[in-house]
Motif scaffolding. Sequence first.
Motif: not given
Length: 308
Positions: A180-186, A210-220
Amino acid sequence: MASEQRLMVLDSASMYFRAFFGIPEVTADDGTPVNAVRGFLDFISRLVGDYRPSHLICAWDNDWRPQWRVDLIPSYKAHRVVRAMPGPRPDIEEVPDPLEVQIPIILEVLAAAGLCVVGADGYEADDVIGTLATGAPMPVDVVTGDRDLFQLVDDAQDVRVLYIARGVGNHERITDHVVVEKYSVLPSQYADFATMRGDASDGLPGVAGVGEKTASSLLLKYGDLRGIVDAAGDPQSDMSPGPRRRILDAAEYLLVAPTVVAVARDIELAAYDATLPSAPRDPERLDALAERYNLDSPVKRLRAVLAG
């Protein structure tokens, strides 16, 4: 033997590649290179000494590029193929010659030491690891330099990754919190995250733009890839135009990529005994291999840590 039952699963190829590239060239008397063998054995000794697992498995790539994954995404690991084989035989992976000759020696030494090696035809070591980690009746430590295996991390089931990307001696313990700390996803979202992000080293294009930031925000916001795809296809959803267009443009890729990226967790494995031995299974054979291949020091260290 540790009082607590704990399984350590080694991503063998990840470790012997790291040993080969990270340890200066060493040869046997006949000129055979053995730096990967020596390094791999020393990695095992260090990890066993530090963690004292009761059980240990060296997961093996019986098929490093399974056809069923290639059928879904033809570019999967295609850049690593040095020679394509006709018919059902596997493609040949590009491996430096001085490493290729050491892999059979590693297997010989592991067998003589009595360390368990598990592979499955038609599957990668990652799939073996996924199955072992999911079904183990005890806590599990997965040793790897491959972050794709972060999808297996599960604090509730006591599965963690010992991540060796910065070296075995400087590894990270990957837990739910660290992911979670590294990628903002479970960890349970990590495979979907990796699917969207893509991975050039595996020939996975990801979703363009779609990079890491967009991917994690969409999953959130939408929970998982299925929820993201459904939202992109729903004109009434609140997904912004940019991500919506990118997800829709990647619809064909997103239909098949999750199966490629997710590690298998339920493959059939042959019977095995993963109990960590307290002494080599075939000490005479191990001594002969040590003498032939200039492995006296690493074999001595391995014997000592097993006797521990």
